[in-house]
Scaffold this active site. Structure first.
Site, PDB file in Angstrom:
ATOM      1  N   ASN A  24       0.930  -1.197   0.038  1.00 41.06           N
ATOM      2  CA  ASN A  24      -0.134   0.082   0.094  1.00 41.06           C
ATOM      3  C   ASN A  24       0.886   1.469  -0.154  1.00 41.06           C
ATOM      4  O   ASN A  24       2.240   1.153   0.084  1.00 41.06           O
ATOM      5  CB  ASN A  24      -0.879   0.054   1.266  1.00 41.06           C
ATOM      6  CG  ASN A  24      -1.935   1.045   1.321  1.00 41.06           C
ATOM      7  OD1 ASN A  24      -2.581   1.282   0.141  1.00 41.06           O
ATOM      8  ND2 ASN A  24      -2.276   1.569   2.325  1.00 41.06           N
TER       9      ASN A  24
ATOM     10  N   ASN B 234       1.590   3.672   1.953  1.00 44.53           N
ATOM     11  CA  ASN B 234       1.986   4.165   3.222  1.00 44.53           C
ATOM     12  C   ASN B 234       3.101   3.191   3.450  1.00 44.53           C
ATOM     13  O   ASN B 234       3.825   3.366   4.791  1.00 44.53           O
ATOM     14  CB  ASN B 234       0.945   4.237   4.323  1.00 44.53           C
ATOM     15  CG  ASN B 234       0.327   3.095   4.624  1.00 44.53           C
ATOM     16  OD1 ASN B 234       0.263   2.155   3.946  1.00 44.53           O
ATOM     17  ND2 ASN B 234      -0.463   2.989   5.726  1.00 44.53           N
ATOM     18  N   LYS B 235       3.124   1.732   2.956  1.00 46.67           N
ATOM     19  CA  LYS B 235       4.208   0.996   3.592  1.00 46.67           C
ATOM     20  C   LYS B 235       5.698   1.337   3.130  1.00 46.67           C
ATOM     21  O   LYS B 235       6.069   2.076   2.397  1.00 46.67           O
ATOM     22  CB  LYS B 235       3.807  -0.557   3.104  1.00 46.67           C
ATOM     23  CG  LYS B 235       2.514  -0.974   3.495  1.00 46.67           C
ATOM     24  CD  LYS B 235       2.252  -1.075   5.053  1.00 46.67           C
ATOM     25  CE  LYS B 235       1.346  -1.963   5.525  1.00 46.67           C
ATOM     26  NZ  LYS B 235      -0.106  -1.319   5.311  1.00 46.67           N
ATOM     27  N   ILE B 236       6.727   0.401   3.587  1.00 48.81           N
ATOM     28  CA  ILE B 236       8.163   0.722   3.274  1.00 48.81           C
ATOM     29  C   ILE B 236       8.492   0.923   2.049  1.00 48.81           C
ATOM     30  O   ILE B 236       9.223   1.481   1.308  1.00 48.81           O
ATOM     31  CB  ILE B 236       8.998  -0.103   3.923  1.00 48.81           C
ATOM     32  CG1 ILE B 236      10.295   0.402   3.974  1.00 48.81           C
ATOM     33  CG2 ILE B 236       8.957  -1.641   3.454  1.00 48.81           C
ATOM     34  CD1 ILE B 236      11.388  -0.240   5.190  1.00 48.81           C
TER      35      ILE B 236
END
Ligand SMILES: *Cc1c(COP(=O)(O)O)cnc(C)c1O
EC number: 2.6.1.102
Length: 380
Positions: free
Chosen positions: A212, A214-216
């Protein structure tokens, strides 16, 4: 206190503008690969970038195989099905998680059971898991783990590696083995995190990732199932409408899902994966700076567990009490430095409030006190 922290964060990011909690960065070959899919017109369900992304992710994590999906929630849904979770079963997980973990259990028409987390990892506690099983379950004559009170099958347990910090995988693996329940790791937040040198997401029968925004690293939206050759083959079949290979006929041999990742997203993923280790280095440098700055203050910086390398996806602190937490959230957000509280516990949400649960004192303690601090990778 909060004002000084705001100064520190503004200095680190060298900006007086709004500072988000976590924003993606695209410093590599993202545009090139995405443009390549558009030029080739192969943007949808199958394509070389999907194959390459799966292959490269399996190689990176050391998983036998990886299967790309449209998001992390669907990866969890299929993983639970492949772990054998059926209607009416129980699946043990932590109450301190993002709602997707529980929703995936609900999609299987199974029920989550909440047991406590460890204070140091924020992940499912092996001791709490063992205690709940001892008090409530036994193995039947066929070796199936069932509740003593109402004979429900306990099929799986799902630890989540909160904010990138690996849960106690040795402890959890031993309990799951002893009770004959499948271990499915929700590694959505912990891509690149190592437990005793091995990648999170590769300890359970299945592990899942999320890409997604917002992930790393991100594919826009996306997910991945990490599994053995055999389970991954099943996962591929189920996530691609259960179509039998054939030159032209449409034969589907079970109710499948259209959960596959489009080639367009996989192209972005291939470019992001090339930079993942560099992202992790930067994350760890930021975490070290927070840790040093916060030592000796009233805020307890959450550090990686022993014998682990955390990807430090989201930096987090523990406030002394809820009043301090509220003050920190209000001051920072008012001044354009985005911070967020940890999730409300799953057993506090209306749809999961009647689920079975053990004693949840650490989860409750953390729910009132944890705040996430800005954690984006520095673009430069
Ligand atoms: C992000 C996340 C997921 C999956 O989210 P998607 O948005 O569906 O990719 C699952 N579990 C946890 C704990 C997460 O943080």
């Amino acid at each position: 206190m909060s004002d000084q922290l705001i100064r520190f964060i503004r200095d680190y990011y060298a900006t007086n503008e709004f500072i988000p909690l976590h924003a993606p960065v695209f410093p590599g070959r993202e545009k090139e690969y995405v443009a390549d899919t558009i030029e080739s017109t192969v943007v949808s369900s199958v394509g070389k970038y999907v194959d390459r992304f799966e292959h490269n992710m399996a190689a990176y994590t050391g998983s036998q195989r990886a299967v790309a999906t449209v998001n992390g929630t669907t990866a969890l849904h299929i993983s639970l099905k492949l772990a054998g979770v059926e209607r009416g079963d129980l699946v043990i997980t932590q109450p301190l998680t993002f709602v997707a973990t529980c929703n995936a259990i609900a999609y299987c028409n199974a029920e989550p059971v909440f047991v406590d987390v460890d204070r140091n990892t924020l992940g499912l506690s092996a001791t709490a898991l063992e205690t709940w099983l001892e008090e409530n379950a036994s193995l039947d004559a066929d070796g199936v783990c069932r509740t003593r009170a109402d004979n429900k099958v306990i099929r799986a347990c799902v630890p989540m590696h909160t904010f990138g910090h690996p849960a106690d995988l040795d402890g959890l693996g031993a309990v799951a083995n002893r009770w004959n329940i499948a271990l499915v790791e929700d590694a959505a937040e912990s891509l690149g995190s190592l437990y005793k040198g091995r990648h999170t997401g590769t300890f359970g029968a299945l592990g899942t990732l999320s890409f997604n925004g917002n992930k790393i690293m991100t594919t826009g939206g996306g997910g991945m199932i990490l599994a053995s050759e055999e389970l991954a083959a099943r996962a591929k079949h189920l996530t691609t409408t259960a179509k039998k290979p054939h030159d032209f006929e449409y034969i589907h041999d079970e109710v499948g899902y259209n959960y596959r990742m489009p080639n367009l997203n996989a192209a972005l993923g291939c470019a992001q994966l090339e930079q993942l280790e560099a992202f992790i280095d930067k994350k760890r440098a930021l975490a070290a700076a927070y840790e040093e700055y916060l030592s000796g203050t009233a805020l307890e910086f959450i550090k990686e567990p022993e014998n682990c390398r955390s990807n430090y996806w989201l930096n987090a602190v523990i406030c002394e009490d809820k009043a301090d937490r509220d003050e920190l959230l209000e001051t920072t957000n008012k001044q354009g430095v985005m911070t967020r509280p940890i999730w409300a516990l799953m057993n506090h949400l209306s749809m999961y409030k009647n689920c079975r649960k053990g004693e949840l004192s650490y989860a409750e303690f953390l729910e009132e006190r944890v705040v996430n601090l800005p954690s984006s990778v520095l673009p430069k």
